[in-house]
Design a protein around this motif. Structure first.
Motif, short mmCIF file in Angstrom:
data_model
loop_
_atom_site.label_atom_id
_atom_site.label_comp_id
_atom_site.label_asym_id
_atom_site.label_seq_id
_atom_site.Cartn_x
_atom_site.Cartn_y
_atom_site.Cartn_z
N ASP A 57 0.84 -1.20 0.00
CA ASP A 57 0.00 0.00 0.00
C ASP A 57 0.87 1.25 0.00
OD1 ASP A 57 -2.63 -1.33 2.19
OD2 ASP A 57 -2.19 -1.64 0.06
N LYS A 60 2.66 1.56 -3.38
CA LYS A 60 1.73 1.95 -4.44
C LYS A 60 1.41 3.44 -4.37
CE LYS A 60 -3.05 1.36 -5.86
NZ LYS A 60 -3.19 0.45 -6.98
N LEU A 61 1.06 3.94 -3.18
CA LEU A 61 0.71 5.35 -3.05
C LEU A 61 1.92 6.23 -3.38
CD1 LEU A 61 -1.50 5.47 0.17
CD2 LEU A 61 -2.19 5.23 -2.22
N LYS B 83 -10.53 5.00 -7.39
CA LYS B 83 -10.71 3.61 -7.81
C LYS B 83 -11.11 2.73 -6.64
CE LYS B 83 -7.33 3.49 -11.58
NZ LYS B 83 -6.16 2.79 -12.16
N TYR B 85 -10.74 -1.36 -5.32
CA TYR B 85 -9.93 -2.56 -5.55
C TYR B 85 -10.37 -3.70 -4.63
CZ TYR B 85 -6.25 0.25 -7.78
OH TYR B 85 -5.53 1.08 -8.60
N LYS B 87 -7.83 -6.73 -3.48
CA LYS B 87 -6.45 -7.14 -3.73
C LYS B 87 -5.93 -8.08 -2.67
CE LYS B 87 -4.65 -2.87 -1.70
NZ LYS B 87 -3.78 -3.32 -0.65
N GLU B 113 -10.67 -2.09 -1.03
CA GLU B 113 -10.21 -0.74 -0.69
C GLU B 113 -10.63 0.30 -1.71
OE1 GLU B 113 -6.26 -1.85 1.90
OE2 GLU B 113 -6.02 -1.26 -0.17
N PHE B 115 -9.20 3.84 -3.41
CA PHE B 115 -7.94 4.52 -3.67
C PHE B 115 -8.22 5.91 -4.23
CE2 PHE B 115 -3.88 5.64 -4.90
CZ PHE B 115 -3.68 5.70 -6.27
N TYR B 116 -7.56 6.91 -3.64
CA TYR B 116 -7.72 8.30 -4.06
C TYR B 116 -6.36 8.95 -4.18
CZ TYR B 116 -8.83 13.30 -3.72
OH TYR B 116 -8.91 14.65 -3.95
N MET B 123 -4.20 8.37 -0.90
CA MET B 123 -4.67 7.60 0.23
C MET B 123 -5.36 6.32 -0.24
SD MET B 123 -8.31 8.83 1.58
CE MET B 123 -8.76 7.11 1.54
N LEU B 124 -5.36 5.34 0.65
CA LEU B 124 -5.97 4.04 0.38
C LEU B 124 -6.63 3.62 1.68
CD1 LEU B 124 -5.82 2.01 -2.06
CD2 LEU B 124 -3.87 0.99 -0.94
#
Lengths: 124, 277
Positions: A57, A60-61, B83, B85, B87, B113, B115-116, B123-124
Protein backbone atom coordinates in the motif's frame (compact mmCIF):
# COMPACT_ATOMS: atom_id res chain seq x y z
CA UNK A 1 15.40 -7.40 -21.55
CA UNK A 2 13.75 -4.38 -23.16
CA UNK A 3 14.17 -3.97 -26.92
CA UNK A 4 13.46 -0.27 -26.65
CA UNK A 5 16.29 1.87 -27.97
CA UNK A 6 17.80 4.30 -25.50
CA UNK A 7 19.11 7.25 -27.50
CA UNK A 8 19.53 11.00 -27.42
CA UNK A 9 16.00 11.94 -28.32
CA UNK A 10 13.69 14.10 -26.24
CA UNK A 11 11.87 11.23 -24.55
CA UNK A 12 15.04 9.64 -23.20
CA UNK A 13 16.75 12.93 -22.44
CA UNK A 14 13.71 14.27 -20.62
CA UNK A 15 13.33 11.05 -18.62
CA UNK A 16 16.98 11.22 -17.61
CA UNK A 17 16.97 14.92 -16.77
CA UNK A 18 13.76 14.76 -14.74
CA UNK A 19 15.02 11.84 -12.68
CA UNK A 20 18.53 13.25 -12.24
CA UNK A 21 17.99 17.00 -12.04
CA UNK A 22 18.75 18.59 -8.69
CA UNK A 23 15.81 20.92 -9.21
CA UNK A 24 13.58 18.07 -10.35
CA UNK A 25 13.38 14.59 -8.78
CA UNK A 26 17.11 14.33 -7.85
CA UNK A 27 17.15 10.53 -7.77
CA UNK A 28 20.83 10.09 -8.63
CA UNK A 29 23.87 12.11 -9.69
CA UNK A 30 25.08 12.58 -13.26
CA UNK A 31 28.64 12.03 -12.02
CA UNK A 32 27.62 8.55 -10.90
CA UNK A 33 25.32 7.58 -13.75
CA UNK A 34 25.83 9.22 -17.11
CA UNK A 35 23.05 9.36 -19.70
CA UNK A 36 24.16 6.07 -21.23
CA UNK A 37 24.62 4.32 -17.86
CA UNK A 38 21.31 5.46 -16.40
CA UNK A 39 19.09 3.43 -18.72
CA UNK A 40 19.76 0.26 -16.72
CA UNK A 41 19.14 1.81 -13.33
CA UNK A 42 16.37 -0.01 -11.53
CA UNK A 43 13.62 1.77 -9.65
CA UNK A 44 14.85 0.19 -6.42
CA UNK A 45 18.22 1.86 -6.96
CA UNK A 46 16.66 5.30 -7.09
CA UNK A 47 16.53 7.33 -3.89
CA UNK A 48 12.74 7.38 -3.56
CA UNK A 49 12.24 3.61 -3.43
CA UNK A 50 11.57 2.59 0.19
CA UNK A 51 14.11 0.24 1.71
CA UNK A 52 12.62 -0.25 5.19
CA UNK A 53 9.21 -1.48 4.19
CA UNK A 54 7.74 -3.85 1.65
CA UNK A 55 4.18 -2.80 2.39
CA UNK A 56 2.47 -2.74 -0.97
CA UNK A 57 0.00 0.00 0.00
CA UNK A 58 2.76 2.43 0.93
CA UNK A 59 4.77 1.61 -2.18
CA UNK A 60 1.73 1.95 -4.44
CA UNK A 61 0.71 5.35 -3.05
CA UNK A 62 4.29 6.57 -3.20
CA UNK A 63 4.52 5.48 -6.83
CA UNK A 64 1.50 7.62 -7.71
CA UNK A 65 2.94 10.57 -5.82
CA UNK A 66 6.28 10.48 -7.60
CA UNK A 67 4.66 9.69 -10.95
CA UNK A 68 2.49 12.80 -10.60
CA UNK A 69 5.59 14.89 -9.88
CA UNK A 70 7.35 13.35 -12.88
CA UNK A 71 4.46 14.16 -15.21
CA UNK A 72 4.10 17.71 -13.91
CA UNK A 73 7.77 18.41 -14.52
CA UNK A 74 7.53 16.82 -17.97
CA UNK A 75 4.54 18.93 -19.01
CA UNK A 76 6.00 22.13 -17.57
CA UNK A 77 9.44 21.81 -19.16
CA UNK A 78 8.80 20.06 -22.46
CA UNK A 79 6.34 20.60 -25.28
CA UNK A 80 4.32 17.40 -25.24
CA UNK A 81 0.97 16.13 -26.44
CA UNK A 82 -0.89 12.87 -26.12
CA UNK A 83 0.28 10.10 -28.41
CA UNK A 84 -3.42 9.37 -29.02
CA UNK A 85 -6.34 11.48 -27.82
CA UNK A 86 -8.09 8.38 -26.46
CA UNK A 87 -5.44 8.01 -23.76
CA UNK A 88 -6.79 9.61 -20.59
CA UNK A 89 -4.72 11.53 -18.05
CA UNK A 90 -5.66 8.88 -15.49
CA UNK A 91 -4.30 6.13 -17.71
CA UNK A 92 -1.06 8.01 -18.29
CA UNK A 93 -0.55 8.63 -14.57
CA UNK A 94 -1.39 5.03 -13.69
CA UNK A 95 0.98 3.61 -16.31
CA UNK A 96 3.85 5.80 -15.11
CA UNK A 97 3.02 4.92 -11.50
CA UNK A 98 3.18 1.21 -12.33
CA UNK A 99 6.75 1.66 -13.46
CA UNK A 100 7.70 3.50 -10.29
CA UNK A 101 5.96 0.84 -8.20
CA UNK A 102 7.95 -2.05 -9.65
CA UNK A 103 11.40 -2.17 -8.05
CA UNK A 104 12.76 -4.20 -10.95
CA UNK A 105 11.68 -1.84 -13.72
CA UNK A 106 14.45 0.27 -15.20
CA UNK A 107 14.82 3.86 -16.35
CA UNK A 108 14.64 2.63 -19.93
CA UNK A 109 11.26 1.04 -19.14
CA UNK A 110 10.05 4.41 -17.87
CA UNK A 111 11.22 6.09 -21.07
CA UNK A 112 9.51 3.44 -23.15
CA UNK A 113 6.25 3.93 -21.23
CA UNK A 114 6.43 7.70 -21.64
CA UNK A 115 7.19 7.32 -25.34
CA UNK A 116 4.09 5.16 -25.81
CA UNK A 117 1.84 7.79 -24.28
CA UNK A 118 3.48 11.10 -25.23
CA UNK A 119 4.45 12.81 -28.46
CA UNK A 120 7.43 15.13 -28.20
CA UNK A 121 8.28 18.00 -30.51
CA UNK A 122 11.02 15.98 -32.22
CA UNK A 123 8.54 13.30 -33.30
CA UNK A 124 6.55 13.33 -36.55
CA UNK B 1 18.94 -8.93 28.29
CA UNK B 2 20.27 -7.16 25.32
CA UNK B 3 21.23 -9.26 22.38
CA UNK B 4 22.51 -8.27 19.02
CA UNK B 5 21.86 -10.09 15.82
CA UNK B 6 24.05 -9.17 12.92
CA UNK B 7 22.77 -9.59 9.42
CA UNK B 8 25.01 -9.38 6.46
CA UNK B 9 22.75 -8.95 3.52
CA UNK B 10 24.08 -9.49 0.08
CA UNK B 11 21.31 -8.61 -2.30
CA UNK B 12 22.01 -10.87 -5.20
CA UNK B 13 20.02 -9.70 -8.16
CA UNK B 14 18.63 -12.84 -9.75
CA UNK B 15 17.04 -10.95 -12.56
CA UNK B 16 16.41 -13.75 -14.98
CA UNK B 17 14.89 -16.66 -13.16
CA UNK B 18 12.60 -14.92 -10.69
CA UNK B 19 11.95 -11.40 -11.86
CA UNK B 20 11.31 -12.30 -15.47
CA UNK B 21 8.38 -14.36 -14.23
CA UNK B 22 6.99 -11.31 -12.51
CA UNK B 23 7.51 -9.15 -15.54
CA UNK B 24 6.03 -11.71 -17.92
CA UNK B 25 2.82 -11.71 -15.90
CA UNK B 26 2.29 -8.01 -16.30
CA UNK B 27 -1.47 -8.26 -15.82
CA UNK B 28 -2.48 -6.72 -12.55
CA UNK B 29 -3.30 -10.11 -11.03
CA UNK B 30 0.37 -10.05 -10.06
CA UNK B 31 1.70 -6.56 -9.36
CA UNK B 32 4.72 -7.72 -7.44
CA UNK B 33 6.59 -10.99 -7.36
CA UNK B 34 9.83 -10.40 -5.55
CA UNK B 35 12.05 -12.94 -3.85
CA UNK B 36 15.37 -11.80 -2.43
CA UNK B 37 17.95 -14.08 -0.80
CA UNK B 38 19.56 -12.96 2.45
CA UNK B 39 22.26 -14.30 4.73
CA UNK B 40 21.87 -14.06 8.51
CA UNK B 41 24.89 -14.34 10.74
CA UNK B 42 23.58 -16.00 13.88
CA UNK B 43 24.60 -14.40 17.10
CA UNK B 44 24.52 -17.53 19.21
CA UNK B 45 27.05 -19.37 17.09
CA UNK B 46 29.46 -18.94 14.23
CA UNK B 47 26.91 -20.28 11.80
CA UNK B 48 25.06 -18.37 9.14
CA UNK B 49 21.58 -19.05 7.97
CA UNK B 50 20.37 -18.55 4.45
CA UNK B 51 16.90 -17.21 3.92
CA UNK B 52 14.51 -15.36 1.66
CA UNK B 53 12.55 -12.12 1.78
CA UNK B 54 9.41 -12.47 -0.30
CA UNK B 55 6.57 -10.27 -1.48
CA UNK B 56 3.72 -11.31 -3.74
CA UNK B 57 0.76 -9.03 -4.40
CA UNK B 58 -1.84 -8.17 -7.00
CA UNK B 59 -5.37 -7.00 -7.80
CA UNK B 60 -8.27 -9.42 -8.10
CA UNK B 61 -10.80 -6.73 -9.04
CA UNK B 62 -10.28 -3.09 -10.09
CA UNK B 63 -12.91 -0.44 -10.90
CA UNK B 64 -12.11 3.10 -12.03
CA UNK B 65 -14.69 5.55 -10.64
CA UNK B 66 -13.30 8.60 -12.48
CA UNK B 67 -13.80 7.84 -16.13
CA UNK B 68 -14.42 11.35 -17.43
CA UNK B 69 -11.78 12.90 -19.71
CA UNK B 70 -11.90 15.54 -22.40
CA UNK B 71 -10.73 14.40 -25.78
CA UNK B 72 -8.22 17.14 -26.39
CA UNK B 73 -4.55 16.36 -26.90
CA UNK B 74 -3.24 17.75 -23.61
CA UNK B 75 -2.68 15.76 -20.46
CA UNK B 76 -4.10 17.12 -17.23
CA UNK B 77 -1.36 17.04 -14.55
CA UNK B 78 -3.95 17.69 -11.84
CA UNK B 79 -6.05 14.61 -12.64
CA UNK B 80 -7.77 12.97 -9.68
CA UNK B 81 -7.62 9.18 -9.32
CA UNK B 82 -10.59 7.43 -7.74
CA UNK B 83 -10.71 3.61 -7.81
CA UNK B 84 -12.06 0.57 -5.99
CA UNK B 85 -9.93 -2.56 -5.55
CA UNK B 86 -10.05 -6.09 -4.22
CA UNK B 87 -6.45 -7.14 -3.73
CA UNK B 88 -4.12 -9.58 -2.00
CA UNK B 89 -0.61 -9.54 -0.54
CA UNK B 90 1.75 -12.02 1.07
CA UNK B 91 5.12 -11.06 2.52
CA UNK B 92 7.73 -12.10 5.06
CA UNK B 93 11.21 -13.37 5.78
CA UNK B 94 12.00 -17.08 6.07
CA UNK B 95 15.26 -18.74 7.08
CA UNK B 96 16.61 -22.26 6.81
CA UNK B 97 17.25 -22.11 10.55
CA UNK B 98 13.79 -21.02 11.68
CA UNK B 99 14.64 -20.44 15.31
CA UNK B 100 17.11 -17.65 14.57
CA UNK B 101 14.80 -15.68 12.31
CA UNK B 102 14.86 -12.13 13.76
CA UNK B 103 11.88 -11.13 11.59
CA UNK B 104 9.73 -14.18 12.29
CA UNK B 105 6.39 -12.65 11.28
CA UNK B 106 4.74 -13.60 8.01
CA UNK B 107 1.57 -11.97 6.69
CA UNK B 108 -0.99 -12.81 4.00
CA UNK B 109 -4.06 -10.68 3.39
CA UNK B 110 -6.99 -9.92 1.14
CA UNK B 111 -8.69 -6.53 1.18
CA UNK B 112 -11.33 -4.34 -0.41
CA UNK B 113 -10.21 -0.74 -0.69
CA UNK B 114 -10.88 2.73 -2.07
CA UNK B 115 -7.94 4.52 -3.67
CA UNK B 116 -7.72 8.30 -4.06
CA UNK B 117 -4.87 10.39 -5.44
CA UNK B 118 -4.70 14.14 -6.08
CA UNK B 119 -2.21 16.99 -5.82
CA UNK B 120 -2.84 17.08 -2.08
CA UNK B 121 -1.92 13.49 -1.26
CA UNK B 122 -2.61 9.84 -2.02
CA UNK B 123 -4.67 7.60 0.23
CA UNK B 124 -5.97 4.04 0.38
CA UNK B 125 -8.59 2.78 2.83
CA UNK B 126 -10.93 -0.13 3.35
CA UNK B 127 -11.45 -3.48 5.04
CA UNK B 128 -9.03 -6.38 5.24
CA UNK B 129 -8.72 -9.98 6.33
CA UNK B 130 -5.21 -11.08 7.27
CA UNK B 131 -3.47 -14.30 8.32
CA UNK B 132 -0.37 -13.90 10.48
CA UNK B 133 2.02 -16.66 11.42
CA UNK B 134 5.58 -17.40 12.36
CA UNK B 135 7.72 -19.46 10.07
CA UNK B 136 6.89 -22.91 11.45
CA UNK B 137 3.21 -22.02 12.03
CA UNK B 138 3.55 -22.79 15.73
CA UNK B 139 1.94 -19.39 16.29
CA UNK B 140 -0.82 -18.15 14.01
CA UNK B 141 -3.83 -15.87 14.05
CA UNK B 142 -6.29 -14.09 11.81
CA UNK B 143 -7.14 -10.40 11.82
CA UNK B 144 -10.24 -8.71 10.42
CA UNK B 145 -10.42 -4.93 10.38
CA UNK B 146 -10.26 -1.58 8.66
CA UNK B 147 -7.25 0.36 7.45
CA UNK B 148 -6.17 3.65 5.97
CA UNK B 149 -2.83 4.60 4.39
CA UNK B 150 -1.67 8.11 3.54
CA UNK B 151 1.44 9.15 1.59
CA UNK B 152 2.66 12.65 0.79
CA UNK B 153 5.67 13.16 -1.48
CA UNK B 154 7.41 16.51 -1.29
CA UNK B 155 6.97 16.63 2.48
CA UNK B 156 9.36 19.09 4.11
CA UNK B 157 11.35 19.46 0.93
CA UNK B 158 11.43 18.62 -2.71
CA UNK B 159 12.01 14.91 -2.64
CA UNK B 160 11.28 13.87 0.90
CA UNK B 161 8.16 11.94 1.75
CA UNK B 162 6.12 10.68 4.63
CA UNK B 163 3.87 7.63 4.84
CA UNK B 164 1.41 6.56 7.54
CA UNK B 165 -0.55 3.31 7.64
CA UNK B 166 -3.18 2.63 10.32
CA UNK B 167 -5.13 -0.56 10.98
CA UNK B 168 -7.66 -1.45 13.63
CA UNK B 169 -8.58 -5.11 13.65
CA UNK B 170 -10.10 -7.95 15.63
CA UNK B 171 -7.39 -10.55 16.22
CA UNK B 172 -8.44 -14.16 16.60
CA UNK B 173 -5.46 -16.17 17.84
CA UNK B 174 -5.52 -19.81 16.77
CA UNK B 175 -2.26 -20.74 18.49
CA UNK B 176 -0.04 -18.39 20.46
CA UNK B 177 2.27 -20.20 22.85
CA UNK B 178 3.29 -17.13 24.82
CA UNK B 179 -0.23 -15.78 25.17
CA UNK B 180 -1.52 -19.22 26.13
CA UNK B 181 1.03 -19.46 28.94
CA UNK B 182 0.25 -16.01 30.28
CA UNK B 183 -3.53 -16.41 30.14
CA UNK B 184 -3.37 -19.95 31.53
CA UNK B 185 -4.67 -21.55 28.35
CA UNK B 186 -7.53 -19.14 27.64
CA UNK B 187 -7.16 -17.60 24.18
CA UNK B 188 -9.77 -15.01 23.26
CA UNK B 189 -10.12 -12.52 20.44
CA UNK B 190 -8.86 -9.01 21.07
CA UNK B 191 -8.71 -5.67 19.29
CA UNK B 192 -5.38 -4.42 18.03
CA UNK B 193 -4.21 -1.12 16.61
CA UNK B 194 -1.38 -1.20 14.06
CA UNK B 195 0.67 1.70 12.85
CA UNK B 196 3.44 1.96 10.30
CA UNK B 197 5.16 5.32 9.93
CA UNK B 198 7.85 6.04 7.39
CA UNK B 199 9.99 9.08 6.67
CA UNK B 200 12.43 9.30 3.77
CA UNK B 201 14.79 12.24 3.44
CA UNK B 202 16.68 12.70 0.20
CA UNK B 203 20.08 13.95 1.33
CA UNK B 204 21.96 13.71 -1.93
CA UNK B 205 25.31 15.11 -0.87
CA UNK B 206 28.77 13.60 -0.90
CA UNK B 207 28.41 9.84 -0.59
CA UNK B 208 25.36 9.98 1.65
CA UNK B 209 22.19 9.77 -0.36
CA UNK B 210 19.20 9.01 1.85
CA UNK B 211 18.01 8.71 5.40
CA UNK B 212 15.04 6.50 6.02
CA UNK B 213 13.16 5.86 9.25
CA UNK B 214 10.46 3.24 9.73
CA UNK B 215 8.40 2.60 12.85
CA UNK B 216 5.96 -0.25 13.30
CA UNK B 217 3.58 -0.54 16.24
CA UNK B 218 1.18 -3.33 17.20
CA UNK B 219 -0.85 -2.32 20.28
CA UNK B 220 -3.55 -4.42 21.93
CA UNK B 221 -6.57 -2.36 22.95
CA UNK B 222 -7.84 -2.90 26.54
CA UNK B 223 -5.46 -5.79 27.10
CA UNK B 224 -6.00 -7.97 30.21
CA UNK B 225 -3.64 -7.14 33.05
CA UNK B 226 -1.86 -10.49 32.66
CA UNK B 227 -0.98 -9.52 29.09
CA UNK B 228 0.15 -6.05 30.14
CA UNK B 229 2.23 -7.41 33.00
CA UNK B 230 3.95 -9.75 30.60
CA UNK B 231 4.52 -6.82 28.20
CA UNK B 232 2.72 -8.64 25.43
CA UNK B 233 0.23 -5.89 24.66
CA UNK B 234 2.65 -3.81 22.65
CA UNK B 235 5.19 -4.61 19.94
CA UNK B 236 7.37 -1.98 18.32
CA UNK B 237 10.09 -2.08 15.73
CA UNK B 238 12.12 0.96 14.69
CA UNK B 239 14.53 0.93 11.77
CA UNK B 240 17.04 3.62 10.86
CA UNK B 241 18.74 3.37 7.49
CA UNK B 242 21.47 5.41 5.81
CA UNK B 243 21.84 4.89 2.08
CA UNK B 244 25.20 5.60 0.45
CA UNK B 245 26.43 5.56 -3.12
CA UNK B 246 27.01 2.30 -4.96
CA UNK B 247 24.00 0.69 -3.22
CA UNK B 248 25.83 0.45 0.10
CA UNK B 249 23.70 0.94 3.19
CA UNK B 250 23.82 0.79 6.96
CA UNK B 251 20.68 -0.02 8.89
CA UNK B 252 19.86 -0.49 12.56
CA UNK B 253 16.65 -1.98 13.89
CA UNK B 254 15.47 -2.20 17.48
CA UNK B 255 12.35 -3.83 18.83
CA UNK B 256 10.19 -6.85 18.18
CA UNK B 257 7.22 -7.96 16.16
CA UNK B 258 4.27 -10.13 17.26
CA UNK B 259 5.36 -13.69 18.10
CA UNK B 260 8.84 -12.42 19.01
CA UNK B 261 9.72 -13.28 22.57
CA UNK B 262 12.16 -10.45 23.17
CA UNK B 263 13.63 -7.37 21.63
CA UNK B 264 16.06 -7.68 18.77
CA UNK B 265 18.83 -5.26 17.99
CA UNK B 266 19.64 -5.77 14.37
CA UNK B 267 22.57 -4.27 12.55
CA UNK B 268 22.46 -4.59 8.82
CA UNK B 269 25.17 -3.74 6.36
CA UNK B 270 24.38 -4.36 2.79
CA UNK B 271 25.45 -4.00 -0.74
CA UNK B 272 23.95 -4.99 -4.07
CA UNK B 273 25.52 -6.20 -7.24
CA UNK B 274 24.38 -7.92 -10.40
CA UNK B 275 25.30 -11.47 -11.08
CA UNK B 276 24.23 -11.16 -14.66
CA UNK B 277 22.60 -8.54 -16.91
Amino acid sequence: MSSYEWKENLVCISTYKILEGDDFLDQFEEAEFSFNDAKDLKMEQLRYYPKTTNDNDIIKLLSYEIARKFIKILIKNYTVKKEKKEITSEQFLSCVAEIFQDKNKKVIDLAEMVDSKVKFSDEQ
Amino acid sequence: MTRAIYLLCANFVFINSLVVFGQANKNKLINNFDIKPIIVAEKESDKSSIGLNYLISGNLIEDNLNKGESEDMEYNPDVIISKLYVKYQSNGTILINKKNNPLNFLESSISGEYFYSSNALSMLGGIFYKYENDQDFSNKQTVFGVNITLVKYGFGGMNNYIAIKNNIGLVDPATDSIRTNVLKGELKSFYRYELEFMLNINLGFADLETFEFNYKLFNEINAPKEIKNAVLDKYELSTFRLGFKNNIYLAYSIGKLPFDKKDNYIFEIGFSYKLQN
